[in-house]
Design an enzyme around this catalytic site. Structure first.
Site, PDB file in Angstrom:
ATOM      1  N   ASP A 118       0.860  -1.170   0.000  1.00  0.00           N
ATOM      2  CA  ASP A 118       0.000   0.000   0.000  1.00  0.00           C
ATOM      3  C   ASP A 118       0.906   1.233   0.000  1.00  0.00           C
ATOM      4  O   ASP A 118       2.124   1.127   0.222  1.00  0.00           O
ATOM      5  CB  ASP A 118      -0.882  -0.031   1.256  1.00  0.00           C
ATOM      6  N   ASP A 142      -0.281   5.229   0.863  1.00  0.00           N
ATOM      7  CA  ASP A 142      -0.561   6.195   1.917  1.00  0.00           C
ATOM      8  C   ASP A 142      -0.549   5.524   3.286  1.00  0.00           C
ATOM      9  O   ASP A 142      -1.237   4.521   3.492  1.00  0.00           O
ATOM     10  CB  ASP A 142      -1.935   6.855   1.678  1.00  0.00           C
TER      11      ASP A 142
END
Length: 311
Positions: free
Chosen positions: A27, A29
């Site tokens: 991922d 953020d």
């Protein structure tokens, strides 16, 4: 099931862990950066993963940007990346329709990330941008475009009553496809302000249309179908890294990946302790295999790592 703190592993166990995968999905953020600020040593860790021979993919539920724009951001923040390494939900929504041989028009509740990725695969669209209630134009006069064959809902800062009306009106025709980019409820920001995520918008239109969207982002598994179709990955030798257990870690659990949670984003250690002591399988599926305070903490282990020839 018990999550293991990587820092508690012995040196030999760390080597065994690093030798157990050759594909890394991460991922963005909350794991690699916050907004436009890279988290400490995260670029060095991701680049080192690549240097020792791993396939690396940046897997984000962000639909605001295109792959090209995310590559530019990666490079600005010192992460090595090409468009082929990026799996964002704007791109995945376009892939989903392309894989179906879709040849109609899309009504978009979303941003230019979605519209630009649709253009890359030759799909017509409309809807991006402000659409506000106008006093002199009754919203009940809306006429559906007969060319529209799909509705895509992504992140939309211009979300409005007219957009809900139009999306739900198109979706009253059960042959019209309904695609949501993701179900993230809110964004990981260090403030007392709650920033609604795409999941809040998808749920709103689902409620009005009385239909459930097909989700192309995490934790739904279309993202893995797209990976398998375009790249050779072995789920048993894949590591999923994330900061949110109900998207990143749950995707890994569902797909048979090893999972690593970083505590620099949404999910806390308290959450993990609650879930691992639960009797609910849904809760247990949220528990990662490993956790660490932040991704950059892996750097000392990676600096002296040499991949075993038997891996």
């Amino acid at each position: 099931m018990a999550a293991v703190n990587i820092k508690s592993l012995k040196e030999s166990q760390i080597g065994e862990f690093l030798n157990s995968f050759d594909t890394v999905l991460t991922d963005c953020d909350g794991v690699l950066w916050m907004e436009t600020t890279p988290l400490e040593n995260s670029p060095e860790v991701m680049n080192k993963f690549r240097d020792i021979g791993n396939q690396v993919f940046y897997v984000t539920n962000n639909s605001k940007k295109t792959r090209k724009e995310l590559v530019e951001k990666c490079k600005e923040l010192n992460f090595q990346a090409t468009e082929g390494d990026i799996l964002c939900t704007s791109y995945l929504a376009a892939c989903y329709l392309k894989d179906l041989g879709f040849d109609k028009k899309v009504y978009i509740v979303g941003s230019t990330g979605v519209s630009k990725e649709l253009e890359q695969v030759g799909i017509k669209h409309y809807g991006v941008g402000p659409d506000i209630v106008q006093k002199d134009v009754p919203y009940m006069s809306f006429q559906r475009d007969p060319e529209v064959g799909a509705v895509i809902v992504g992140f939309d800062e211009h979300f409005s009553y007219p957009k809900i009306l139009k999306a739900a009106s198109y979706l009253a025709d059960k042959t019209v496809l309904f695609i949501g980019t993701n179900r993230d409820e809110k964004f990981p920001l260090d403030s007392n302000i709650i920033v609604p995520g795409t999941g809040s918008l998808v749920r709103c239109i689902e409620t009005c249309a009385e239909r459930e969207a097909v989700i192309v982002g995490k934790p739904d598994t279309y993202i893995v179908d797209a990976l398998k179709k375009r790249y050779a990955i072995d789920p048993k030798r894949t590591l999923m890294i994330g900061d949110r257990c109900n998207t990143d870690i749950l995707l890994g659990t569902r797909c048979g990946f090893k999972t690593l949670l970083v505590l620099s984003g949404v999910t806390s250690l308290t959450d993990i302790e609650t879930w691992k002591n639960s009797d609910s399988q849904e809760d247990l599926d949220l528990v990662p295999d490993y956790y660490i305070d932040k991704l950059g903490d892996l750097l000392p282990y990676l600096k002296n790592f040499e991949r075993s020839s038997s891996a």
